[in-house]
Design a protein around this motif. Structure first.
Motif, PDB file in Angstrom:
ATOM      1  N   GLY A   2     109.162  49.756 -35.300  1.00 36.98           N
ATOM      2  CA  GLY A   2     108.454  50.935 -35.042  1.00 36.98           C
ATOM      3  C   GLY A   2     108.219  51.173 -33.626  1.00 36.98           C
ATOM      4  O   GLY A   2     107.957  52.075 -32.914  1.00 36.98           O
ATOM      5  N   LEU A   3     108.081  50.055 -32.767  1.00 38.62           N
ATOM      6  CA  LEU A   3     107.734  50.152 -31.511  1.00 38.62           C
ATOM      7  C   LEU A   3     108.880  49.745 -30.551  1.00 38.62           C
ATOM      8  O   LEU A   3     108.861  49.612 -29.201  1.00 38.62           O
ATOM      9  CB  LEU A   3     106.406  49.257 -30.891  1.00 38.62           C
ATOM     10  CG  LEU A   3     105.119  49.643 -31.733  1.00 38.62           C
ATOM     11  CD1 LEU A   3     104.058  48.769 -31.202  1.00 38.62           C
ATOM     12  CD2 LEU A   3     104.703  50.940 -31.804  1.00 38.62           C
ATOM     13  N   GLY A   4     110.202  49.571 -31.064  1.00 42.90           N
ATOM     14  CA  GLY A   4     111.168  49.141 -30.435  1.00 42.90           C
ATOM     15  C   GLY A   4     111.672  50.301 -29.511  1.00 42.90           C
ATOM     16  O   GLY A   4     112.876  49.818 -28.567  1.00 42.90           O
ATOM     17  N   GLY A   5     111.574  51.432 -29.682  1.00 41.02           N
ATOM     18  CA  GLY A   5     112.009  52.699 -28.788  1.00 41.02           C
ATOM     19  C   GLY A   5     110.926  52.726 -27.656  1.00 41.02           C
ATOM     20  O   GLY A   5     111.153  53.768 -26.859  1.00 41.02           O
ATOM     21  N   ASN A   6     110.279  52.082 -27.220  1.00 41.55           N
ATOM     22  CA  ASN A   6     109.319  52.021 -26.244  1.00 41.55           C
ATOM     23  C   ASN A   6     109.608  50.698 -25.328  1.00 41.55           C
ATOM     24  O   ASN A   6     109.550  49.496 -25.792  1.00 41.55           O
ATOM     25  CB  ASN A   6     107.835  51.978 -26.665  1.00 41.55           C
ATOM     26  CG  ASN A   6     107.457  53.528 -27.148  1.00 41.55           C
ATOM     27  OD1 ASN A   6     108.223  53.743 -28.202  1.00 41.55           O
ATOM     28  ND2 ASN A   6     106.756  54.301 -26.546  1.00 41.55           N
ATOM     29  N   ILE A   7     109.499  50.930 -23.823  1.00 43.63           N
ATOM     30  CA  ILE A   7     109.654  49.626 -22.772  1.00 43.63           C
ATOM     31  C   ILE A   7     108.267  49.551 -22.030  1.00 43.63           C
ATOM     32  O   ILE A   7     107.834  50.588 -21.459  1.00 43.63           O
ATOM     33  CB  ILE A   7     110.883  50.052 -22.009  1.00 43.63           C
ATOM     34  CG1 ILE A   7     112.168  49.839 -23.051  1.00 43.63           C
ATOM     35  CG2 ILE A   7     111.018  49.163 -20.882  1.00 43.63           C
ATOM     36  CD1 ILE A   7     113.447  50.396 -21.919  1.00 43.63           C
ATOM     37  N   CYS A   8     108.171  48.264 -21.774  1.00 44.45           N
ATOM     38  CA  CYS A   8     106.801  48.079 -20.857  1.00 44.45           C
ATOM     39  C   CYS A   8     107.427  46.983 -19.867  1.00 44.45           C
ATOM     40  O   CYS A   8     108.202  46.214 -20.168  1.00 44.45           O
ATOM     41  CB  CYS A   8     105.835  47.262 -21.847  1.00 44.45           C
ATOM     42  SG  CYS A   8     104.679  46.505 -20.917  1.00 44.45           S
ATOM     43  N   ARG A   9     107.036  47.277 -18.723  1.00 44.11           N
ATOM     44  CA  ARG A   9     107.518  46.240 -17.563  1.00 44.11           C
ATOM     45  C   ARG A   9     106.514  45.296 -17.382  1.00 44.11           C
ATOM     46  O   ARG A   9     106.870  44.296 -16.878  1.00 44.11           O
ATOM     47  CB  ARG A   9     107.614  47.336 -16.441  1.00 44.11           C
ATOM     48  CG  ARG A   9     108.420  46.310 -15.290  1.00 44.11           C
ATOM     49  CD  ARG A   9     109.653  45.643 -15.600  1.00 44.11           C
ATOM     50  NE  ARG A   9     110.673  45.148 -14.436  1.00 44.11           N
ATOM     51  CZ  ARG A   9     111.321  44.240 -14.763  1.00 44.11           C
ATOM     52  NH1 ARG A   9     111.472  43.482 -15.470  1.00 44.11           N
ATOM     53  NH2 ARG A   9     112.145  44.198 -13.463  1.00 44.11           N
ATOM     54  N   CYS A  10     105.223  45.455 -17.448  1.00 42.79           N
ATOM     55  CA  CYS A  10     104.308  44.378 -17.047  1.00 42.79           C
ATOM     56  C   CYS A  10     104.298  43.267 -18.359  1.00 42.79           C
ATOM     57  O   CYS A  10     103.957  42.286 -17.963  1.00 42.79           O
ATOM     58  CB  CYS A  10     103.005  44.757 -17.125  1.00 42.79           C
ATOM     59  SG  CYS A  10     102.571  46.168 -15.957  1.00 42.79           S
ATOM     60  N   GLY A  11     104.956  43.574 -19.505  1.00 38.33           N
ATOM     61  CA  GLY A  11     104.956  42.441 -20.346  1.00 38.33           C
ATOM     62  C   GLY A  11     103.802  42.347 -21.438  1.00 38.33           C
ATOM     63  O   GLY A  11     103.224  41.365 -21.663  1.00 38.33           O
ATOM     64  N   THR A  12     103.328  43.639 -22.034  1.00 35.78           N
ATOM     65  CA  THR A  12     102.265  43.655 -22.962  1.00 35.78           C
ATOM     66  C   THR A  12     102.504  43.825 -24.375  1.00 35.78           C
ATOM     67  O   THR A  12     101.713  43.700 -25.177  1.00 35.78           O
ATOM     68  CB  THR A  12     101.615  44.898 -22.697  1.00 35.78           C
ATOM     69  OG1 THR A  12     102.356  45.781 -22.983  1.00 35.78           O
ATOM     70  CG2 THR A  12     100.801  45.123 -21.243  1.00 35.78           C
ATOM     71  N   TYR A  13     103.934  43.266 -24.580  1.00 33.48           N
ATOM     72  CA  TYR A  13     104.303  43.346 -26.045  1.00 33.48           C
ATOM     73  C   TYR A  13     103.588  42.218 -26.995  1.00 33.48           C
ATOM     74  O   TYR A  13     103.467  42.623 -28.154  1.00 33.48           O
ATOM     75  CB  TYR A  13     105.896  42.741 -26.107  1.00 33.48           C
ATOM     76  CG  TYR A  13     106.612  43.757 -25.311  1.00 33.48           C
ATOM     77  CD1 TYR A  13     106.885  45.110 -25.597  1.00 33.48           C
ATOM     78  CD2 TYR A  13     107.515  43.277 -24.284  1.00 33.48           C
ATOM     79  CE1 TYR A  13     107.654  45.800 -25.049  1.00 33.48           C
ATOM     80  CE2 TYR A  13     108.366  43.887 -23.580  1.00 33.48           C
ATOM     81  CZ  TYR A  13     108.499  45.500 -23.985  1.00 33.48           C
ATOM     82  OH  TYR A  13     109.356  46.146 -23.390  1.00 33.48           O
TER      83      TYR A  13
END
Lengths: 715, 213
Positions: free
Chosen positions: B186-197
């Motif tokens: 569900g959240l695989g279509g969004n990208i974070c650069r700081c690494g908050t996954y």
């Protein structure tokens, strides 16, 4: 009891420091209310766009901006690098425009006619001989220590030789570089800018534009990522201000397009090396030899510190060659040069441990005495901790003995170090008669939690809850505070806030002491009250106490550096990676990552742990996916976008165990920076885990399936 | 297939160039294919009528219903929904990051589906119910998803955060029983650069739990 006026409170007296506290700007960020530079809209604002050179190396032979100038809606057009200029990398700035809308600005850019004479170029550096033959290398630096030839010739040593490397990667900040510039009159400039150093911005603009620095105000409430790439105002910043001026002072917003962000707004230099390393049969390291090279664009690259961490190896021979390429330039990238040095060193040492048939954790532990000063013991503790938390003894196996099935599992380890001493910081702490409290400073919160640690330190000192503190930063009109680089911010701002808050509190004590009938030094601030030590019943509530100020606001300035040492530098850190490798597809899955990290006294456990999680995730990203791909034929970047410049997504993320080293021996060191150190080890740890799983080294990052399969085939 | 072939290519432009609108239509085709795997996310397709109508190239009237409020705008047809909201309505919670349907920072909810608003033209969003991050707060109170993001520190620099909040909100509107694997999809279509996954995963699971209760 504290021995110096400004010392940190002892563990038993801390109510907030070291506890997990949610970031105070969390609501603004999660609700979308936080305004970033990209979000600034000013009345009558124009939009700026830049025309960029499509060639890696060229000379501008002619440029014609007349058609762009005549397009309705265009308010200013500027030639940045015109006729006769030599352009040294693709994407460099040629001209810019300001227009009433983004769409018109784009149309105008397309109407600028430029002719180039294309010149020879080099954009890839891994083939050092080719770079040398084309004259793209500088004179190598050579260093020798001890007698490496003799040490390697000793028949009793075991020698391992290998090739290792990490390519150029980019910062890829989600908020691209850029700014909104606006003149107030003819000689006052206001700049909203995505920057890591708000206090440093006025001077940078002033120098170039010929304005007094006092006439420039810089604002950055929120920044969408920097990672070391956002310290300078850059040529596009200067040109944006000039477009504003040309357009009668109107606000101009010029944010880089995504492709420009990846081409010209910062890279991490590459590093490749042939490494030879020797140890006695018991694992004691005796000799290091490296021939390394890398590029950071036209200007060469930063030199990785080799051998990394275990710098006391007695016999060393090192050679480093900087390669100049026609590519966008390097900038500081989270822990500059260290992640590359970790790959070149810790992978080579892991191969040597495998040759010695030693457990790499035992091998490293045996050699931690070669690390600088106090770090040896820290590493021993951290290596023992990651061994315990990863159940290393249960899951680790000698290299390549991970079974014969299609999926092979392996464990790898790495260690790292970083400085992180607090930077220069000044702040004003204000206590108002109505009881409200504000800390003001010209700092910035990169998302590391700077606002929150400032609030925690002030609240702890004044005996108030975190919510009672208003933190105002992100504006150059507030007291100067250093740029956020080198993990120096938390040490700087926590120390200045502590000193300022102690002084402000003492002023309040002096104001209310008569009412409580004791000398000021018999008072304490705790639990929302000013009370007599040892007699808490005798007290005033915070509000009652502040009301005694009448109309006088308390304003105290805190400084760092200053009296009483509140921080230091030099941290360690150890990480273990646990991976599974599909030997048929070459795909790597990271199962777990385990970290033990020290950073002195921790102010906010929650945001501290987040730094470590985030750093390991960024590490997984560069270990497995990230690489700037340059085309040898055309000289252009092939993946200046986010579908082919691959970043990790949530499905790539494993389970984590993060252990922050705490206790008196760490508290005693005061506050030390944390943002950078944990991003250093993942590349080496993951590469070592893959080697452990499949029995063979994949020499260079990123560890893509094709390289894994090639390594397996070669084995 | 959600995308549609441009039926009117011959009538466009005059000089034979591919317009931004043609490009975006093609792009939304590709993007929707990519997103089919992501539960609850899809790129809205242009309504039947707008595909046949020729508008522009100058400004045209566009009416948008954003967070329940109707806005009448004059926009060039090539303006994306994202840019219209950010540049013309000063509604800046949705971010422009990749500007081509990869990173999810611009995610809005259009007629109940999470969409990449950088890949939908404003004129294609006419007549639809558009919800942005600004529309999720009720009476100034944070939504349960927002609160879960704060509690689990699912944000650092915060630039990707509104997009993730929107994606998580759309996901949770479809289902309240979430496994970690479903969160990944569900959240695989969004990208974070700081690494908050890590925090994001915990936040989505916790929000699901709270909303069920």
């Amino acid at each position: 009891m504290a021995t110096c006026k400004y010392d940190w409170p002892e563990a038993a007296e801390r109510h907030l420091i070291g506890k997990p506290i949610s970031r105070i700007d969390g609501p603004a960020k999660s609700s979308g209310r936080a305004k970033y530079t990209y979000d600034i809209n000013r009345p009558g604002m124009l939009f700026g766009k830049v025309l960029r050179c499509p060639h890696a190396h060229a000379k501008v032979t002619s440029i014609d901006i007349s058609e762009a100038k005549n397009l309705p809606g265009v308010k200013a057009v500027r030639v940045i690098q015109g006729e006769g200029k030599e352009i040294l990398w693709g994407g460099d700035e040629i001209a810019c425009v300001a227009a009433v809308s983004e769409e018109v600005a784009e149309d105008a850019i397309r109407r600028i006619k430029v002719q180039y004479e294309e010149l020879p170029f080099l954009v890839n550096e891994e083939d050092l001989e080719r770079a040398q033959s084309q004259g793209h290398t500088r004179a190598p630096s050579v260093q020798t220590k001890g007698d490496p030839d003799k040490a390697f010739a000793d028949p009793d040593v075991v020698i391992s030789e290998g090739y290792y490397g990490a390519p150029v990667i980019t910062h890829c900040c989600l908020e691209t570089h850029g700014q909104v510039t606006e003149y107030d009159g003819s000689d006052h400039l206001r700049v909203w800018i995505s920057t890591q150093g708000v206090s440093t911005i006025p001077q940078q603009f002033a120098e170039v534009l010929g304005l007094p620095a006092t006439h420039v105000e810089a604002i950055c409430d929120y920044i969408g990522g920097g990672f070391g790439s956002k310290f300078q105002i850059d040529r596009w910043g200067v040109e944006c201000a000039r477009l504003s001026k040309d357009a009668g002072g109107k606000a101009v917003k010029l944010m880089l397009e995504r492709d420009a962000e990846l081409k010209v707004a910062g890279t991490r230099p590459s590093a490749f090396a042939k490494v030879k390393v020797a140890a006695k049969k018991d694992g004691t390291l005796v000799a290091w030899q490296s021939e390394a090279w890398g590029t950071g664009g036209v200007a060469g690259a930063g030199v990785p510190p080799l051998p990394y961490v275990l710098e006391g190896i007695p016999n060393q021979s090192k050679k480093y060659t900087a390669v100049s390429t026609n590519t966008g330039g390097a900038r500081a990238w989270r822990a500059p040069n260290h992640p590359q040095a970790a790959v070149l060193t810790l992978c080579a040492l892991d191969d040597l441990a495998a040759k010695l048939e030693m457990d790499p954790i035992e091998f490293l532990t045996k050699n931690t005495g070669l690390a600088p000063e106090h770090l040896g013991e820290t590493y021993n503790d951290e290596l023992a901790k990651v061994a315990e938390l990863s159940e290393w003894k249960k899951y680790w196996h000698p290299r390549g003995r991970g079974g014969s099935g299609r999926i092979r599992r392996g464990l790898g380890v790495s260690i790292h170090t970083w400085g992180g001493r607090g930077h220069n910081s000044n702040c004003d702490v204000l206590i108002q008669p109505d009881g409200s409290v504000e800390v003001r400073l010209g700092s910035q919160d990169l998302g590391t939690g700077t606002r929150t640690v400032i609030a925690i330190v002030a609240a702890e000192t004044l005996g108030l809850p975190v919510e009672a503190i208003k933190v105002t930063l992100g504006d150059s009109r507030y007291p100067y505070s250093g740029a956020s680089g080198g993990s120096t911010t938390v040490g700087g701002v926590s120390a200045s806030t502590r000193r300022g808050s102690v002084d402000a509190r003492d002023q309040l004590f002096a104001a209310v002491a008569p009412a409580l009938g004791v000398p000021p030094d018999q008072l304490e601030a705790a639990a929302g009250h000013i009370r007599v030590k040892g007699n808490p019943a005798k007290s005033l509530s915070w509000k009652q106490a502040c009301a005694r100020l009448g109309t006088k606001t308390i304003q105290a300035t805190g400084k760092n550096p200053g009296p009483c040492e509140l921080g230091s530098s030099g941290v360690g850190g150890a990480q273990v990676a646990d991976v599974s490798v599909d030997t048929e597809t070459g795909r790597i899955k990271v199962n777990r990552m385990i970290a033990a990290q020290d950073c002195g006294l921790i102010i906010d456990m929650k945001t501290a742990e987040s730094q470590v999680y985030g750093a390991m995730i960024m590490g997984i990203s560069y270990a497995l996916f990230e690489e700037r791909v340059m085309d040898d034929q055309t000289g252009i970047m092939l993946n200046p976008n986010m579908e082919f410049y691959k970043l990790a997504t949530i499905g790539d993320i494993p389970e984590f165990i993060v252990h922050m080293m705490t206790g008196p021996q760490y508290d005693r060191r005061g506050v030390i920076g944390l943002g950078e150190p944990p991003v250093i080890s993942p590349g080496a740890a993951i590469s070592n885990a893959v080697a452990n799983a499949i029995g063979v080294r994949v020499p260079t990052l990123p560890l893509t399936p094709d390289k894994v399969l090639a390594a397996l085939e070669k084995a | 297939m959600r995308g549609k072939k441009p039926k009117d290519a011959a009538q466009k432009g005059g000089n034979g160039a591919v317009t931004r609108r043609d490009f975006l239509r093609g792009a939304s085709l590709a993007v929707s294919t990519g997103l089919l795997a992501a539960d609850g996310a899809a790129v809205a397709s242009p309504p039947e009528s707008s595909a046949a109508a020729v508008v522009g190239p100058g400004k045209v009237p566009v009416t948008l219903r954003v967070n329940g409020q109707v806005h009448r705008l004059e926009l060039e047809p090539r303006v994306t929904l994202l840019d219209a909201l950010r540049n013309d309505l000063d509604t800046t919670g949705s971010k422009r990051v990749c500007d081509r349907g990869t990173c999810g920072a611009c995610t809005m909810i259009v007629d109940g589906k999470a969409v990449y608003s950088c890949s939908l033209l404003a004129i294609e969003a006419e007549g639809r119910n558009i919800t942005t991050i600004e529309g999720l707060m009720k009476d100034g109170r944070l939504s349960p998803v927002m609160q879960a993001f704060i509690d689990n520190d699912a944000q650092q620099c915060g630039f990707c955060t509104p997009g993730f909040v929107m994606a998580a909100t759309a996901l949770l509107a479809e289902r309240r029983h979430l496994t970690p694997e479903e969160v990944n999809r569900g959240l695989g279509g969004n990208i974070c650069r700081c690494g908050t996954y890590h925090g994001l995963r915990l936040a989505a699971l916790e929000a699901a739990k709270r909303m069920k209760a």
